[in-house]
Write an enzyme that holds these catalytic residues in place. Structure first.
Site, PDB file in Angstrom:
ATOM      1  N   VAL A   1       0.842  -1.182   0.000  1.00  0.00           N
ATOM      2  CA  VAL A   1       0.000   0.000   0.000  1.00  0.00           C
ATOM      3  C   VAL A   1       0.880   1.235   0.000  1.00  0.00           C
ATOM      4  CG1 VAL A   1      -1.867   1.186   1.161  1.00  0.00           C
ATOM      5  CG2 VAL A   1      -1.661  -1.269   1.368  1.00  0.00           C
TER       6      VAL A   1
ATOM      7  N   ASP B   1      -9.634 -11.724   7.231  1.00  0.00           N
ATOM      8  CA  ASP B   1      -8.363 -11.246   7.789  1.00  0.00           C
ATOM      9  C   ASP B   1      -8.583 -10.006   8.643  1.00  0.00           C
ATOM     10  OD1 ASP B   1      -5.691 -11.189   8.349  1.00  0.00           O
ATOM     11  OD2 ASP B   1      -5.069 -10.349   6.431  1.00  0.00           O
TER      12      ASP B   1
END
Ligand SMILES: *[C@@H]1O[C@H](CO)[C@@H](O)[C@H](O)[C@H]1NC(C)=O
Ligand SMILES: *[C@@H]1O[C@H](CO)[C@@H](O)[C@H](O)[C@H]1NC(C)=O
Ligand SMILES: *[C@@H]1O[C@H](CO)[C@@H](O)[C@H](O)[C@H]1NC(C)=O
Ligand SMILES: *[C@@H]1O[C@H](CO)[C@@H](O)[C@H](O)[C@H]1NC(C)=O
Ligand SMILES: *[C@@H]1O[C@H](CO)[C@@H](O)[C@H](O)[C@H]1NC(C)=O
Ligand SMILES: *[C@@H]1O[C@H](CO)[C@@H](O)[C@H](O)[C@H]1NC(C)=O
Ligand SMILES: *[C@@H]1O[C@H](CO)[C@@H](O)[C@H](O)[C@H]1NC(C)=O
Ligand SMILES: *[C@@H]1O[C@H](CO)[C@@H](O)[C@H](O)[C@H]1NC(C)=O
Length: 818
Positions: free
Chosen positions: A515, A626
């Site tokens: 990211v 997750d």
């Protein structure tokens, strides 16, 4: 032979005695006394004389025949009990039901104005006790029916509302206590002063408003929906206003009840000894309590403070719950205008005026022409906005809703209307400008891209793979109209925004790629998730999935701004969160102090709401797979936003709750069934949520938790302390000063319920939210899934997990200075 003659005897006595065979009818010659029961033909309901709880009084009532708890659904003589067991219930020759005591004096009687030739009283399968004429017993022509006089319960098929023609009010009132069926202080009914709305009252004070019906949903209860077993409809016309529900599955029983503690409960029982479980429970959160924020304010439990003035309004006093006043007062000539508000529970409709057939345009004009009209809205939005609803007083009791189909138009001074509209259009212009920049960027680089695509395709062609890239050509040339629903960012925009994916811009590396932080030309900050390139998914499929993710919008989910599919790259562009992620705060002694208990509790609730939305409310049932502290981002106001949702389903394949050969997720948050069997379901997310709650409360990581006295993990430690009644020992030292004891205890309790070993024992997220915000006694949690920290299983699927594991293995419990 003997049995046969016994049966014969039974039949011959059938008309005369109350015994032998269960019956559902009494005639004028028969009666019910203590010990006798009428049982409906399908044996669902029974009617007889009972004593509630420890009470010595006797009542005639109806209950579930096979329910071990004998849940009472109706009581005849609520206010006037029999003091001994010698009461008798009869139907007399005029068709009136009478209950007499041992002195033959009248305790209770039914209201019947018509009379019948041959009246009988019958307990129907629906639980309705009716008096009808035996000669036309097949019709629904009842002289009297218990469904017209509800107690504290509404059964499937029973009308809850009003008959405007006859004036009958089918309302429910609570019992005084579980031992006393006489009328308690809570009532739940349709108010018809103004547009009909469902209101729960304590005495005469409004406590909670389920609100008005708009053709699709109740304004205060958008969560009430048809589901696989439950159906409902709402009838609202000049003759009748009522709500009615029914069940598709005969083996499931549900009832709607107003309880003596002032809640409306829908409970469900599926036979046997399973007991009744709560399906829904109202009011749910603080914002449900009537008028919490005063006039012209919207209440939102996710924001801090909870009460916020609507655009164009300012707080009346410094107390945020005192309500709001107009920034500019109305001038009461035709210079006033209207501002549209969406996503609000419509305000109290008491005293409103309405017309079912008027068009919305005419409604606006009507409101505009009357100086005391403060707002208007459509009555029915099921076939586009229709009808007219006008408010004349202050607008009270509004709540922010994520799913609402209703708009309300509020009157404001012309000056304010302009200012607000400018503000709003500035925002949408920004969005448009972004698209224009992207498109022009695409055009100027179009040729280059086409060339690249052509070369790429040619190369792939040599390898015998054509299909996918034909699609890619179509995407890049922007012919597909509905692509524009989700902005497509151009590669060059992203490259320059992230300084060519400079490693300085890396915010983190997760399970699906890295990211980057980026800044667009107009100054907007973004987070770019560059997906790892080993996905085998086709481009069209990828596009569809991204569209799905983009449609998932909730205040507790990170918003997807767009995507970029070019040159073999797949990127997702999200809004940028300034405050990093939750793990950055809670696992650090110093930064942990920045999140005090009230804030942490808001965060827990926010995460729960986001997860509930993924599991239930969004159109796609999504399992996150997750959930962890690192995937909960915090915005400027420290509101939690879940990130990385939707990816697991989309990028690992569509096994949807099934078995999978890859283990996705992070050790420490993974439920036993995921690790052992590779089975993911919403209940595995619930497990991760439970771990997260315990981490938020304790400030310790589950994984890597070490205690000097034993080798239990955080879950084991918490559970042991819980069973020993020493829960508080687990609470993070940095929030010790700000805790609210009941909230902390409840959070730990709920956390432990979520991490139970058996997925079926874990509550659903809707139940979790209810438990967090109520004072119910909660069930006792069973032993958590992983109790003792095991050695790391080294076969984690993604490399980043291994990275995380190693990081966590280094984490040693920190000793925070007090
Ligand atoms: C039936 O009971 C009602 C109420 O007690 C009474 O008014 C009525 O006269 C009774 N009818 C007959 C036929 O006994
Ligand atoms: C019946 O009447 C007698 C005498 O009036 C009274 O003592 C008794 O309490 C009454 N029983 C009931 C059940 O009302
Ligand atoms: C019976 O009817 C009368 C008049 O219609 C009404 O006042 C009374 O409340 C009714 N009783 C019951 C138990 O509904
Ligand atoms: C629920 O389903 C029934 C049909 O089964 C339908 O008549 C009713 O309108 C539905 N209710 C809502 C609110 O959609
Ligand atoms: C309406 O009233 C305001 C102040 O009361 C005044 O400034 C404005 O000119 C008036 N507008 C019209 C159309 O009369
Ligand atoms: C409602 O609106 C319709 C259409 O504008 C009109 O014909 C009707 O008279 C109105 N009804 C009432 C009660 O105002
Ligand atoms: C405005 O509406 C109120 C409430 O319906 C009514 O009493 C009043 O007469 C109306 N005023 C005008 C000017 O129509
Ligand atoms: C317009 O937006 C700015 C900043 O977002 C805000 O300060 C201002 O109060 C807004 N104006 C109105 C009329 O809502």
């Amino acid at each position: 032979m003997e049995a046969f003659s016994f049966l014969l005897l039974c039949f011959s006595l059938l008309d005369l005695t109350a015994f032998c065979v269960a019956r559902d009818t009494i005639t004028t010659l028969q009666s019910i006394s203590d010990g006798d029961t009428l049982v409906s033909a399908d044996e669902t309901f029974a009617l007889g004389i009972f004593s509630p709880g420890t009470s010595k009084n006797h009542y005639v009532g109806i209950w579930y025949n096979k329910d071990p708890t004998k849940a009472i659904v109706w009581v005849a003589n609520r206010e006037n009990p029999l003091t001994d067991s010698s009461g008798v219930l009869k139907v007399n020759n005029t068709g009136i039901l009478v209950l007499l005591d041992s002195n033959n004096s009248l305790i209770w009687s039914s209201n019947t104005t018509r009379s019948a030739q041959n009246p009988v009283a019958k307990l129907l399968n629906s639980g309705n006790f009716v008096v009808q004429d035996d000669t036309n017993s097949d019709t629904e022509d009842f002289l009297w029916q218990s469904f017209d006089y509800p107690g504290d319960t509404i059964l499937p098929g029973q009308k809850f509302g009003r008959n405007l023609a006859t004036g009958l009010n089918w309302l429910i009132t609570s019992w005084k206590s579980s031992d006393d069926p006489s009328q308690g202080s809570f009532s739940y009914q349709f108010d018809i002063d103004g547009y009909p709305q469902l209101v729960l009252r304590e005495g005469t004070t409004k406590r909670f408003r389920f609100g008005s019906w708009n053709g699709i949903q109740f304004s205060g209860g958008p969560q009430l929906k048809n589901d696989s077993v439950f159906r409902f409809s709402m009838i609202s016309n000049e003759q009748e206003v009522y709500y009615v529900y029914w069940l598709v599955d005969n083996s499931v029983h549900q009832r709607l009840q107003v309880t003596s503690d002032g809640f409306s409960h829908r409970t469900s029982w599926s036979g046997g000894n399973t007991g009744w479980t709560t399906v829904s429970h109202l009011p749910v959160d603080d914002c449900d309590y009537y008028g919490k924020c005063g006039a012209y304010a919207s209440c939102d439990t996710n924001s801090f403070p909870m009460c916020n003035c609507l655009d164009g309004f300012v707080q009346k006093t410094t107390d945020s719950s005192s309500g709001c006043v107009r920034r500019t007062s109305l001038s009461c000539n035709h210079s006033d205008g209207f501002v549209k508000f969406s996503g609000l529970k419509l305000p109290d409709t008491e005293g409103t005026w309405f017309n079912r057939s008027m068009r919305l345009e005419d409604c606006r004009i009507l409101c505009w022409n009357n100086c005391s009209c403060m707002a208007y809205a459509a009555l029915d939005v099921s076939k586009g906005p229709n009808g007219c609803l006008l408010w004349f007083g202050n607008l009270i009791d509004m709540k922010a809703l994520s799913a609402s189909d209703e708009d309300i138009y509020i009157r404001m001074a012309g000056k304010d209307v302009e200012a607000i509209e400018q503000n709003r259009s500035r925002k949408s212009k920004k969005r448009k400008r972004k698209i224009i920049i992207a498109v022009s960027c695409v055009l100027s680089f179009g040729i280059l891209i086409l060339c690249l695509a052509f070369i790429y395709r040619w190369k792939k062609h040599l390898k015998g793979k054509i299909k996918e890239e034909t699609e890619s050509g179509a995407i890049n040339s922007h012919h597909d109209e509905d692509d524009l629903e989700l902005p497509l960012f151009d590669m060059c925009t992203i490259t320059s925004a992230t300084s060519n994916f400079s490693s300085d811009n890396i915010l983190g590396t997760g399970g699906f790629g890295s990211v980057y932080k980026g800044i667009l030309e107009d100054g907007q900050e973004i987070a770019v998730k560059r997906l790892s390139q080993n996905s085998s998914q086709g481009l069209q499929e990828f596009k569809n999935e991204v569209m799905h993710i983009a449609k998932l919008q909730h205040r507790n989910l990170v918003k997807l701004l767009g995507c970029c599919i070019q040159a073999g790259e797949r990127m997702l562009i999200y809004e940028f969160m300034h405050n990093k992620s939750l793990d950055f705060f809670i696992f650090d002694c110093e930064r942990g102090k920045l999140l005090d208990w009230p804030r942490r509790f808001l965060i827990i609730n926010g995460i729960a709401r986001g997860l509930l939305y993924l599991h239930q409310d969004s159109r796609y049932r999504i399992v996150h797979r997750d959930l962890k502290a690192g995937n909960v981002l915090l915005d400027d106001e420290l509101n939690p936003k879940i990130s990385d949702f939707g990816l697991a389903r989309n990028f690992i394949g569509n096994e949807n709750q099934a078995k999978t050969s890859h283990i996705v997720g992070t050790y420490g948050y993974l439920s036993p069934e995921c690790i052992v069997d590779g089975i993911y379901s919403t209940k595995s997310d619930v497990y991760s949520f439970g771990v997260l709650v315990l981490e938020i409360v304790s400030g310790k990581r589950n994984r890597g938790f070490i205690h000097i006295d034993h080798n239990l993990n955080l879950l084991g430690h918490a559970w042991t302390l819980f069973t020993e009644g020493k829960c508080l020992e687990i609470v993070d030292a940095s929030i010790k000063d700000s805790i609210d004891l009941p909230e902390v205890l409840r959070s730990i309790h709920v956390g432990l319920l979520c991490v139970q070993r058996n997925p079926e024992d874990r509550p659903s997220m809707s139940y979790v939210l209810m438990m967090l915000s109520s004072e119910w006694t909660l069930p006792q949690p069973k032993k958590p899934g992983f109790f003792i920290e095991r050695d790391a299983v080294g076969d984690s699927s993604s490399s980043s997990n291994n990275k995380l594991l190693s990081v966590n293995n280094l984490t040693v419990t920190q000793v925070c200075p007090r």
